[in-house]
Design a protein around this motif. Structure first.
Motif, PDB file in Angstrom:
ATOM      1  N   GLN B  12       0.833  -1.205   0.000  1.00 28.61           N
ATOM      2  CA  GLN B  12       0.000   0.000   0.000  1.00 28.61           C
ATOM      3  C   GLN B  12       0.864   1.250   0.000  1.00 28.61           C
ATOM      4  OE1 GLN B  12      -3.337  -0.310  -0.540  1.00 28.61           O
ATOM      5  NE2 GLN B  12      -2.952   1.835  -1.013  1.00 28.61           N
ATOM      6  N   LYS B  13       1.913   1.225   0.829  1.00 25.31           N
ATOM      7  CA  LYS B  13       2.820   2.373   0.921  1.00 25.31           C
ATOM      8  C   LYS B  13       3.479   2.631  -0.436  1.00 25.31           C
ATOM      9  CE  LYS B  13       6.620   4.128   3.716  1.00 25.31           C
ATOM     10  NZ  LYS B  13       7.623   3.822   4.761  1.00 25.31           N
ATOM     11  N   ALA B  14       3.941   1.535  -1.085  1.00 28.02           N
ATOM     12  CA  ALA B  14       4.602   1.667  -2.387  1.00 28.02           C
ATOM     13  C   ALA B  14       3.638   2.248  -3.424  1.00 28.02           C
ATOM     14  CB  ALA B  14       5.124   0.311  -2.852  1.00 28.02           C
ATOM     15  N   LEU B  15       2.408   1.740  -3.438  1.00 29.82           N
ATOM     16  CA  LEU B  15       1.420   2.247  -4.402  1.00 29.82           C
ATOM     17  C   LEU B  15       1.123   3.722  -4.155  1.00 29.82           C
ATOM     18  CD1 LEU B  15      -1.126  -0.678  -4.856  1.00 29.82           C
ATOM     19  CD2 LEU B  15       0.417   0.286  -6.564  1.00 29.82           C
ATOM     20  N   ASN B  16       1.011   4.103  -2.878  1.00 33.25           N
ATOM     21  CA  ASN B  16       0.769   5.514  -2.556  1.00 33.25           C
ATOM     22  C   ASN B  16       1.897   6.409  -3.052  1.00 33.25           C
ATOM     23  OD1 ASN B  16      -1.597   4.812  -1.304  1.00 33.25           O
ATOM     24  ND2 ASN B  16      -0.800   4.975   0.791  1.00 33.25           N
ATOM     25  N   LEU B  17       3.136   5.952  -2.834  1.00 34.91           N
ATOM     26  CA  LEU B  17       4.296   6.743  -3.278  1.00 34.91           C
ATOM     27  C   LEU B  17       4.298   6.898  -4.789  1.00 34.91           C
ATOM     28  CD1 LEU B  17       7.129   5.223  -1.052  1.00 34.91           C
ATOM     29  CD2 LEU B  17       6.352   7.586  -1.011  1.00 34.91           C
ATOM     30  N   GLU B  20       1.636   9.274  -5.871  1.00 33.43           N
ATOM     31  CA  GLU B  20       2.065  10.662  -5.589  1.00 33.43           C
ATOM     32  C   GLU B  20       2.940  11.187  -6.724  1.00 33.43           C
ATOM     33  OE1 GLU B  20       4.249  11.220  -1.896  1.00 33.43           O
ATOM     34  OE2 GLU B  20       2.571  10.319  -0.809  1.00 33.43           O
ATOM     35  N   ASP B  21       3.907  10.348  -7.148  1.00 30.81           N
ATOM     36  CA  ASP B  21       4.798  10.764  -8.226  1.00 30.81           C
ATOM     37  C   ASP B  21       4.033  10.911  -9.539  1.00 30.81           C
ATOM     38  OD1 ASP B  21       6.801  10.779  -6.438  1.00 30.81           O
ATOM     39  OD2 ASP B  21       7.804   8.968  -7.133  1.00 30.81           O
ATOM     40  N   ALA B  22       3.066  10.010  -9.758  1.00 33.65           N
ATOM     41  CA  ALA B  22       2.236  10.108 -10.965  1.00 33.65           C
ATOM     42  C   ALA B  22       1.405  11.390 -10.925  1.00 33.65           C
ATOM     43  CB  ALA B  22       1.332   8.892 -11.082  1.00 33.65           C
ATOM     44  N   ASP B  23       0.900  11.746  -9.749  1.00 28.06           N
ATOM     45  CA  ASP B  23       0.090  12.970  -9.610  1.00 28.06           C
ATOM     46  C   ASP B  23       0.892  14.219  -9.957  1.00 28.06           C
ATOM     47  OD1 ASP B  23      -2.042  11.431  -8.888  1.00 28.06           O
ATOM     48  OD2 ASP B  23      -1.904  11.828  -6.738  1.00 28.06           O
ATOM     49  N   LYS B  24       2.178  14.189  -9.595  1.00 28.53           N
ATOM     50  CA  LYS B  24       3.031  15.340  -9.925  1.00 28.53           C
ATOM     51  C   LYS B  24       3.130  15.518 -11.442  1.00 28.53           C
ATOM     52  CE  LYS B  24       5.977  14.896  -5.918  1.00 28.53           C
ATOM     53  NZ  LYS B  24       7.164  14.134  -5.532  1.00 28.53           N
ATOM     54  N   ILE B  25       3.263  14.388 -12.161  1.00 30.34           N
ATOM     55  CA  ILE B  25       3.353  14.456 -13.629  1.00 30.34           C
ATOM     56  C   ILE B  25       2.012  14.908 -14.197  1.00 30.34           C
ATOM     57  CG2 ILE B  25       3.806  13.144 -15.746  1.00 30.34           C
ATOM     58  CD1 ILE B  25       5.603  11.307 -14.156  1.00 30.34           C
ATOM     59  N   GLU B  26       0.938  14.352 -13.635  1.00 28.26           N
ATOM     60  CA  GLU B  26      -0.420  14.737 -14.022  1.00 28.26           C
ATOM     61  C   GLU B  26      -0.592  16.254 -13.928  1.00 28.26           C
ATOM     62  OE1 GLU B  26      -2.880  12.260 -14.815  1.00 28.26           O
ATOM     63  OE2 GLU B  26      -3.759  14.123 -15.576  1.00 28.26           O
ATOM     64  N   LYS B  27      -0.081  16.814 -12.860  1.00 29.07           N
ATOM     65  CA  LYS B  27      -0.150  18.263 -12.622  1.00 29.07           C
ATOM     66  C   LYS B  27       0.610  19.017 -13.726  1.00 29.07           C
ATOM     67  CE  LYS B  27      -1.940  21.035  -9.789  1.00 29.07           C
ATOM     68  NZ  LYS B  27      -3.334  20.844  -9.357  1.00 29.07           N
TER      69      LYS B  27
END
Lengths: 97, 97
Positions: B12-17, B20-27
Motif C-alpha cells: 500500500q505504501k509503495a502504491l501511494n508513493l 504521488e509521483d504520478a500525480d506530480k506528472i499529471e499536474k
C-alpha cells in the motif's frame, strides 16, 4: 517466515536489484574508458546521464518505500559518481592534452 | 504485525508513493494543457519525458522487488501515457491548425 525475516529478505533483494542496475552502468563506464584511445561517441554521456538518473530514482524510491536504509543506497550512487567523474576527467584530458 | 500484514502494508505504501509521483506528472500535464492558448514552452516536453522515464523506472523496480504486482503499476503508467498523448495531440493541432 517472521515479519523481520521477510523485511530482511526484501531488503536484501532490493539491494541486489539496485546493485545489478549499478553494475550495468559500471560496465558502460568501463567500455567508454576502454574506448578513450579510439573515437569518442557523443551519445555515450547522454546514455550514462539517463541511466544514472534512472538508478537514482530507483534508489530514492527504495528508501522512501522503507525497503533499504539511506546509507547503502547513497553508497551505490556515490561510487558510480566517482567512476563517472574519472571518466569525464579522462575525456577532458584527451580533448585538451 | 504478521508477515502478510507487513507485505500488505508495504504494498500500500509503495502504491501511494508511486501515485504521488504520478500525480506530480499529471499536474505538469494539466498546467501545459492550460497553457495551450498562450505560448508553448519547448522545455516542457523534455521535462515530462524525463519525469515519465523516472516514474517508469520506479514502477519497474517496485515490481521486480516484489512490492507491487504488475497490473496496478502498468495502470498508473498507461493512464499518464493517455493524458500525455492528449496533450501532444492538442499541441499538434495548435501548431498545424
Amino acid at each position: 517466515m517472521s515479519s523481520s525475516d521477510l523485511l530482511l529478505d526484501m531488503n536484501q533483494k532490493a539491494l541486489n536489484l539496485l546493485q545489478e542496475d549499478a553494475d550495468k552502468i559500471e560496465k558502460l563506464i568501463e567500455v567508454q574508458m576502454g574506448n578513450l584511445t579510439t573515437r569518442q561517441c557523443p551519445l555515450y554521456e547522454e546514455v550514462l546521464d539517463t541511466q544514472m538518473y534512472g538508478l537514482s530514482r530507483e534508489i530514492d524510491f527504495a528508501i522512501r518505500a522503507g525497503l533499504i536504509s539511506e546509507a547503502p543506497g547513497k553508497q551505490i550512487l556515490s561510487k558510480l559518481e566517482r567512476n563517472l567523474a574519472q571518466l569525464y576527467e579522462a575525456l577532458n584530458k584527451k580533448s585538451n592534452p
